[in-house]
Structure formats: C-alpha cells, structure tokens
Design an enzyme around this catalytic site. Sequence first.
Site, short mmCIF file in Angstrom:
data_model
loop_
_atom_site.label_atom_id
_atom_site.label_comp_id
_atom_site.label_asym_id
_atom_site.label_seq_id
_atom_site.Cartn_x
_atom_site.Cartn_y
_atom_site.Cartn_z
N ASN A 42 -43.65 -27.23 33.47
CA ASN A 42 -43.06 -26.03 32.84
C ASN A 42 -43.86 -24.76 33.04
OD1 ASN A 42 -40.71 -27.34 31.71
ND2 ASN A 42 -42.12 -28.34 30.30
N ARG A 51 -39.91 -17.18 29.74
CA ARG A 51 -39.48 -17.71 28.44
C ARG A 51 -40.66 -17.71 27.47
NH1 ARG A 51 -36.00 -21.51 31.13
NH2 ARG A 51 -34.48 -20.11 32.06
N TYR A 77 -46.76 -17.46 25.34
CA TYR A 77 -47.43 -17.57 26.64
C TYR A 77 -47.55 -16.25 27.40
CZ TYR A 77 -46.85 -22.52 25.73
OH TYR A 77 -46.91 -23.77 25.16
N ASN A 122 -54.82 -27.01 34.30
CA ASN A 122 -54.00 -26.82 33.11
C ASN A 122 -52.91 -27.88 33.19
OD1 ASN A 122 -52.39 -26.15 30.98
ND2 ASN A 122 -52.18 -23.98 31.50
N ALA A 175 -48.26 -30.07 29.02
CA ALA A 175 -47.95 -31.12 28.03
C ALA A 175 -48.61 -32.46 28.39
CB ALA A 175 -46.44 -31.28 27.91
N HIS A 220 -56.45 -23.92 29.23
CA HIS A 220 -55.15 -23.66 28.61
C HIS A 220 -55.03 -22.18 28.32
CE1 HIS A 220 -54.41 -27.91 28.08
NE2 HIS A 220 -55.66 -28.01 27.67
N ARG A 256 -52.78 -24.73 17.18
CA ARG A 256 -51.33 -24.95 17.23
C ARG A 256 -50.96 -26.26 16.52
NH1 ARG A 256 -49.09 -23.86 23.05
NH2 ARG A 256 -47.16 -23.89 21.82
O1 CA2 Z 1 -51.60 -23.29 26.46
C1 CA2 Z 1 -51.44 -23.94 27.50
O2 CA2 Z 1 -51.82 -23.55 28.61
C2 CA2 Z 1 -50.67 -25.27 27.45
O3 CA2 Z 1 -51.24 -26.14 28.42
C3 CA2 Z 1 -49.24 -24.94 27.80
C4 CA2 Z 1 -48.31 -26.15 27.70
C5 CA2 Z 1 -48.48 -26.84 26.35
O4 CA2 Z 1 -47.69 -28.03 26.34
C6 CA2 Z 1 -49.92 -27.18 26.05
O5 CA2 Z 1 -49.98 -27.77 24.77
C7 CA2 Z 1 -50.77 -25.94 26.09
C8 CA2 Z 1 -46.86 -25.73 27.87
C9 CA2 Z 1 -46.58 -25.08 29.19
C10 CA2 Z 1 -45.14 -24.65 29.17
O6 CA2 Z 1 -45.09 -23.29 29.52
C11 CA2 Z 1 -43.96 -22.62 29.25
C12 CA2 Z 1 -43.90 -21.33 29.70
C13 CA2 Z 1 -42.79 -20.58 29.43
C14 CA2 Z 1 -41.74 -21.10 28.72
C15 CA2 Z 1 -41.79 -22.40 28.27
C16 CA2 Z 1 -42.90 -23.16 28.54
#
Ligand code: CA2
Length: 142
Positions: free
Chosen positions: A10, A17, A22, A73, A76, A99, A106
Amino acid sequence: MKVLFLNGPNLNLLGTREPEIYGRTTLADISSQVRDRAAQLKVAVEFRQSNQEGELVSWIQEAKGNFDVIVINAAAYTHTSVALRDAISATGVPAIEIHLSNIHAREDFRHKSLIAPVCRGQICGFGAKSYILGLEASVYVK
Ligand code: CA2
C-alpha cells in the site's frame, strides 16, 4: 556502498489517500529525496515497492552480495510477517527498519514489530524524513 530500500504493501498509495496520517508526499517524491541525499553521501541506492510478501522475501534474499545495507519500510507486514523476519535474519545483510508514522503512538496492533529484533535499529515518526534518516543510519552501520 549500495543501499536497497524496500517498501511494503500500500505504500504505492502514498500521497493519494489518508494524507492526515501519511502526508501528501508520494513514494516517487520520497525516492527522489533519497536519491538527492544519497548523491551527497556518495551512496548508490535502489528503491523498490511491492504489495507481495513473497516478492519482498526474494528481494531480501537476493540482497546478499549485491547490497551493503537494507532499509525497509515493511508497512503492514511489519506486524505480521515471520517470513520477512526470517529472510532478514537469514541473509545477514544489516537491515534498518523505518516507518513514516510513529507506530508506538498508534493502535496497539502496530506497537509490535516482528522484524525489529533482527534489524540493527528502528526509525519511525518523521514522515518522509524517516527515509533520509534511514539512509544516514545505513552509512553508520555499514
Ligand atoms: O508508518 C509507516 O510507515 C507504516 O509502515 C505504514 C503502514 C502501516 O501499516 C504501518 O503500521 C506503519 C501502512 C502503509 C499504507 O500506506 C498508505 C498510504 C496511503 C493510503 C493508505 C495507505
């Protein structure tokens, strides 16, 4: 010195999004910022993203002999993947976990990283700058 940046599921959606979590920076923007800093440090970087756990495992395995450090990174998969943890451990290439968000601030399920024990260190919570800090840390661990 060669550094492999790996990005998990993702992260290709970055900047499009959930900007409140993010930010508005895309993964392509981050890659370009990393390349600029890498040029200053005289480090070669390769930047990859995959939504497939197995592809990330293969890239980690293939890093041996081809890269000096992995900056990852795992998104998930950080919280779920024994396979990524085993691959990092098996390859022996020093890895740095990064990250964008502060995973410890969180939801509870994000507090646990399965890869943290096999990484040299963890950087989180600095947005796109976590990638730059990961690059700078890779010069330090090499
Ligand atoms: O904070 C981070 O870099 C994470 O690795 C991001 C992951 C999350 O599952 C980790 O717990 C922390 C999620 C990446 C998904 O990125 C998105 C970006 C835009 C819209 C939706 C998801």
